[in-house]
Scaffold this motif. Structure first.
Motif, PDB file in Angstrom:
ATOM      1  N   ILE A 419       0.736  -1.723  -0.071  1.00 55.42           N
ATOM      2  CA  ILE A 419       0.383  -0.250  -0.216  1.00 55.42           C
ATOM      3  C   ILE A 419       0.916   1.563   0.017  1.00 55.42           C
ATOM      4  N   LYS A 420       2.128   1.730   0.487  1.00 54.87           N
ATOM      5  CA  LYS A 420       2.904   2.224   1.029  1.00 54.87           C
ATOM      6  C   LYS A 420       3.624   2.973  -0.586  1.00 54.87           C
ATOM      7  N   ALA A 421       3.584   1.701  -1.615  1.00 52.70           N
ATOM      8  CA  ALA A 421       4.703   1.116  -2.969  1.00 52.70           C
ATOM      9  C   ALA A 421       3.585   2.096  -3.621  1.00 52.70           C
ATOM     10  N   ARG A 422       2.432   2.098  -2.997  1.00 47.49           N
ATOM     11  CA  ARG A 422       1.876   2.334  -4.851  1.00 47.49           C
ATOM     12  C   ARG A 422       0.560   3.412  -4.239  1.00 47.49           C
ATOM     13  N   GLU A 423       0.985   4.207  -2.911  1.00 49.42           N
ATOM     14  CA  GLU A 423       0.456   5.191  -2.752  1.00 49.42           C
ATOM     15  C   GLU A 423      -0.895   5.396  -2.609  1.00 49.42           C
TER      16      GLU A 423
END
Length: 425
Positions: A419-423
């Motif tokens: 989720i962090k990587a895909r914002e």
């Protein structure tokens, strides 16, 4: 003692039956038995002086440690039984060995089953006399305490820190530059860069092309929501579900703190219990750990409507909400699904359910009789209804984590990093 008493009784009966003269000697076997017993008592009597109890200051729930018990002034053939409190589990009979200073010592494995402060009140000792006529069973006061806390072994090992830092600040971070939503810096535009990154206003002022460099946004709000109702008291793998949930929640909270996000927590059962607004850094993790250590085991039913409505009202900003809960069937999950749907309109949700390995093993095992067949049908029905609930939640955009206890933590951290990587927050 019983054998000698039977022999004395036999001799007394013979003496009484033999006539008036031998009858006077009928009491002699009993007198001899009393003398031998008194002698055995004098030779074997000991008064243990003190009990020493050594244990770690804290034990992680679900782990096994060694307790060291010492008894002063006890005989060599000493055995004992410890009054185990509810939250810890150990062996029934304890065997002691003589120590170098004459103290009888024993090393006892102890498994922590539940969080809390557990007190050892008494220990029962047992030893036989020298002639094996008597057994001494004194009770000594221990008065020791053992603190069982949430398991943060993964945090202490540094495994989570290494994973998060290498993911967010390593090679993947370098690839994400220019693809985020948070401003990083300005740089001269060079051929090969995306034309969409040009800042036309600044380029006009400088009379040369300038591009904006972006990075992944940080300081997101991450809220850990723990259902502490009676369904979370069910034991899976030797621990209640709530303890598995607490372990995974603490690991994810640490990963979020390392990743630069703000972490908050929320607990509920029949009504909302505790809410802490998201805060930055490792202090938030320390607060979360202290809070989960004091989280009680309750037998109240969960009110999802009241609890999730309160959570929605307390979190106006879009957040990542990780919900640890459980349900029995689709009927009992209706209100849960409805309120999660309301939350999902504003927030990003991760729904964490703990899978029962015994239930799956039951489904995979061929039944041997009609009772086994009935259990197989019931288990299949339960798993099918769980899948229906997960499918409905997935259609709402909720991330589902349904795994066995030992796989919950790695899957949850992987979902957070994705989720962090895909914002997505």
């Amino acid at each position: 003692m019983l054998a000698l008493a039977l022999i004395a009784l036999f001799l007394s009966v013979i003496a009484v039956a033999a006539g008036p003269a031998p009858r006077e000697a009928a009491a002699v076997p009993w007198i001899l038995l009393g003398v031998v017993t008194a002698l055995d008592l004098v030779l074997s009597f000991r008064r243990p002086k003190a009990v020493s109890f050594e244990a770690p200051p804290e034990i992680f729930v679900g782990e096994t440690v060694a307790l060291r018990i010492g008894i002063e002034g006890a005989p060599a053939n000493l055995r004992a039984r410890l009054d185990w409190p509810e939250g810890v589990q150990g062996s029934g009979e304890i065997a002691f060995e003589p120590g170098p200073d004459g103290t009888m010592t024993a090393t006892v494995p102890c498994r922590a089953k539940r969080r809390g402060l557990w007190r050892f009140e008494h220990i029962w000792l047992l030893w036989a006399s020298r002639l094996a006529l008597l057994e001494f069973v004194p009770r000594l006061t221990v008065g020791a305490e053992l603190r069982v806390v949430p398991n943060i072994r993964l945090v202490q090992s540094g495994q989570i820190t290494t994973t998060v830092l290498s993911t967010l600040y390593g090679v993947k971070e370098n690839r994400a530059i220019g693809e985020g939503s948070e401003f990083q810096q300005l740089r001269d535009f060079v051929p090969g860069m995306d034309i969409k990154t040009i800042d036309w206003k600044r380029s006009a002022r400088r009379r040369s092309l300038v591009a904006k460099e972006l990075r992944a946004e940080r300081n997101h709000h991450v809220i850990v929501a723990l259902d502490n109702g009676y369904l979370m008291r069910e034991e899976i793998g030797g621990q209640p579900k709530i303890d598995h949930a607490v372990t995974a929640a603490l690991a994810t909270a640490w990963a979020a703190a390392i990743g630069g996000d703000l972490v908050g927590y929320y607990s509920y059962d029949v009504q909302p219990r505790t809410f802490a607004a998201p805060s930055p850094g490792r202090k938030a993790f320390a607060r979360l750990r202290n809070w989960t250590a004091e989280l009680d085991y309750v037998s109240r039913e969960t009110n999802h409507t009241l609890a999730l409505s309160e959570l929605n009202a307390r979190t106006p900003k879009r957040s990542l909400i990780i919900i640890f809960t459980d349900f029995i069937d689709t009927t009992s999950a209706e209100l849960l699904i409805e309120n999660i749907g309301i939350l999902a309109k504003r927030h990003l949700l991760i729904f964490v359910a703990i899978r029962d390995p015994d239930l799956e093993a039951l489904v995979e095992t061929a039944p041997g009789d009609l009772e086994g067949a009935a259990a197989l049908v019931a288990a299949n029905q339960s798993l099918h209804e769980r899948r229906l609930v997960f499918e409905r939640l997935s259609r709402m955009g909720v991330t589902i984590i349904d795994a066995k206890p030992d796989a919950i933590t790695p899957r949850l951290i992987s979902a957070y990093l994705e989720i962090k990587a895909r914002e997505l927050i």
